[in-house]
Design a protein around this motif. Structure first.
Motif, short mmCIF file in Angstrom:
data_model
loop_
_atom_site.label_atom_id
_atom_site.label_comp_id
_atom_site.label_asym_id
_atom_site.label_seq_id
_atom_site.Cartn_x
_atom_site.Cartn_y
_atom_site.Cartn_z
N VAL A 66 0.84 -1.18 0.00
CA VAL A 66 0.00 0.00 0.00
C VAL A 66 0.89 1.24 0.00
N ASN A 67 0.40 2.31 -0.62
CA ASN A 67 1.10 3.59 -0.61
C ASN A 67 0.41 4.56 0.34
N SER A 68 1.21 5.33 1.03
CA SER A 68 0.66 6.39 1.88
C SER A 68 0.09 7.50 1.01
N SER A 69 -0.70 8.36 1.61
CA SER A 69 -1.01 9.63 0.96
C SER A 69 0.28 10.44 0.83
N GLY A 70 0.38 11.21 -0.22
CA GLY A 70 1.59 11.99 -0.43
C GLY A 70 1.60 13.27 0.38
N ILE A 71 2.78 13.72 0.71
CA ILE A 71 2.96 15.05 1.28
C ILE A 71 3.90 15.83 0.37
N VAL A 72 3.82 17.15 0.47
CA VAL A 72 4.71 18.01 -0.32
C VAL A 72 5.75 18.63 0.60
N VAL A 73 7.01 18.47 0.24
CA VAL A 73 8.13 19.09 0.93
C VAL A 73 8.76 20.10 -0.02
N THR A 74 8.92 21.32 0.43
CA THR A 74 9.49 22.37 -0.41
C THR A 74 10.88 22.72 0.09
N ILE A 75 11.86 22.61 -0.81
CA ILE A 75 13.25 22.97 -0.50
C ILE A 75 13.49 24.40 -0.96
N ASP A 76 13.94 25.23 -0.03
CA ASP A 76 14.17 26.65 -0.34
C ASP A 76 15.42 27.10 0.40
N THR A 77 16.51 27.24 -0.33
CA THR A 77 17.76 27.71 0.27
C THR A 77 18.11 29.12 -0.19
N THR A 78 17.19 29.74 -0.93
CA THR A 78 17.45 31.07 -1.47
C THR A 78 17.07 32.14 -0.45
N ILE A 79 17.98 33.05 -0.20
CA ILE A 79 17.75 34.12 0.78
C ILE A 79 16.88 35.21 0.15
N PRO A 80 15.84 35.67 0.85
CA PRO A 80 15.02 36.76 0.31
C PRO A 80 15.80 38.07 0.33
#
Length: 361
Positions: A172-186
């Motif tokens: 069985v597969n889990s429900s998916g989650i979204v992980v966002t990678i952000d290393t850019t400085i504002p």
């Protein structure tokens, strides 16, 4: 002799599994067999001597079952094999990712936590998929929180799914989650003018925050190093905030920006000068002076609490005659434009950089 050749402790999702065995006798070409499941007769028949034989069991219930094969020759000599355990498991495990969905992080190798639950197995196999590709796999204890570290991820959004597989190959597969990678400085840019002088003790400050991903950013406005205001601002959108009441004098203002991944930046500082002090204007030339010069000089002194120079306007009989700038608290001489015959009333108005104004007496 009777020997079961199927593997012991087999786990299967087949409710009618096969069992293989070999019967061996010193004389008979054919022997009788009876297959017992959990002590009850399940199948019977005949098998050739010293020849591998496979039979299909009747439908079994979920769980563990002990299988033995009873052999009998024509002389009624008999033997029972050692038992094996077959486990029937059609129960699909569950896979639940416990890490928060829509997490934004500056960690390019983030952790993902999950729990796998099965009705029978003590351990389960897992495979972590990122954007549909296998990233990590191993085994974890049943119904026990587990955490794995993902391989290095690129900037942006990634969908994570955890697949669970038990020993019977139920998956069985889990429900998916979204992980966002952000290393850019504002970036944080104050758009208000530097070195502004104002008589407003609660002045506005305008700024723009810019980020590569986030729609909204957090900000904190610092005045002289102390937090003054905080809130959120739309990405790449001009924002204006009103500062708390400031004391007289110069104040350094900076704006700190932070995105959802905790990347942060501080703007360059600007100086705001609060000046509510009214300047003074004094005409030093003697009152009631008579002269034959129709463009006479007058002597003035303008004083301010902050500004190094002060603007002036000379009014003659209520009309502007001349204007300019003089040094603060310094005797200055101004030559008037041509005056008409007779009495002329002269007033000197002083104005500082904050637009505080006063007329001489």
């Amino acid at each position: 002799t009777s020997t079961i050749t199927s593997h012991n402790k087999t786990v299967t999702l087949d409710t009618t599994p096969d069992v293989s065995f070999t019967l061996l006798d010193n004389l008979d070409a054919v022997l009788n067999y009876t297959v017992f499941v959990d002590g009850a007769e399940d199948q019977n028949g005949t098998a050739a001597n010293n020849t591998g034989t496979t039979v299909t069991l009747a439908a079994l219930s979920q769980g563990n079952h002990t299988v033995t094969v009873f052999a009998r020759d024509d002389a009624t000599n008999n033997a029972t094999s050692s038992g094996i355990v077959l486990t029937v498991d059609t129960g699909v495990p569950t896979s639940t990712i416990t890490s928060q969905n829509k997490t934004v992080t500056l960690d390019t190798t983030p952790d993902v936590s999950f729990t796998l639950v099965d009705n029978l197995d003590a351990t389960l196999n897992y495979t972590v998929f990122v954007d549909g590709a296998r990233d990590q796999n191993s085994t974890v204890a049943n119904n026990t929180a587990a955490t794995v570290t993902l391989s290095a991820l690129a900037q942006g959004n990634h969908t994570v799914v955890v697949q669970a597989q038990d020993d019977a190959n139920n998956m069985v597969n889990s429900s998916g989650i979204v992980v966002t990678i952000d290393t850019t400085i504002p970036t944080s840019t104050i758009t208000s003018h530097n070195k502004t002088v104002t008589l407003d003790t609660t002045p506005d400050v305008s700024f723009t925050l810019l980020d590569n991903l986030d729609a909204v950013l957090n900000y904190t406005v610092f005045v002289d190093g102390a937090e003054d205001q905080n809130g959120t601002a739309a990405n790449n959108t001009g924002t204006t905030v009103t500062l708390a009441a400031l004391s007289q004098g110069n104040h350094t203002v900076t704006v700190f920006a932070r995105d959802d991944a905790t990347n942060n930046a501080t703007s360059s500082g600007i100086v705001l000068t609060v000046d509510t002090g009214v300047p003074t204007s004094t005409i030093n030339t003697q009152n009631n002076t008579w002269t034959s010069d129709n463009t006479p000089d007058i002597s003035i002194t303008l004083t301010d609490n902050i500004a190094s120079s002060v603007n002036y306007s000379v009014f003659v009989n209520g009309a502007v005659n001349s204007n300019g700038v003089v040094a603060n608290n310094t005797i200055s001489t101004v030559t008037l434009a041509a005056l008409s015959q007779g009495n002329n009333t002269i007033v000197v108005q002083a104005q500082d950089n904050a637009n505080n104004m006063i007329n001489s007496k």
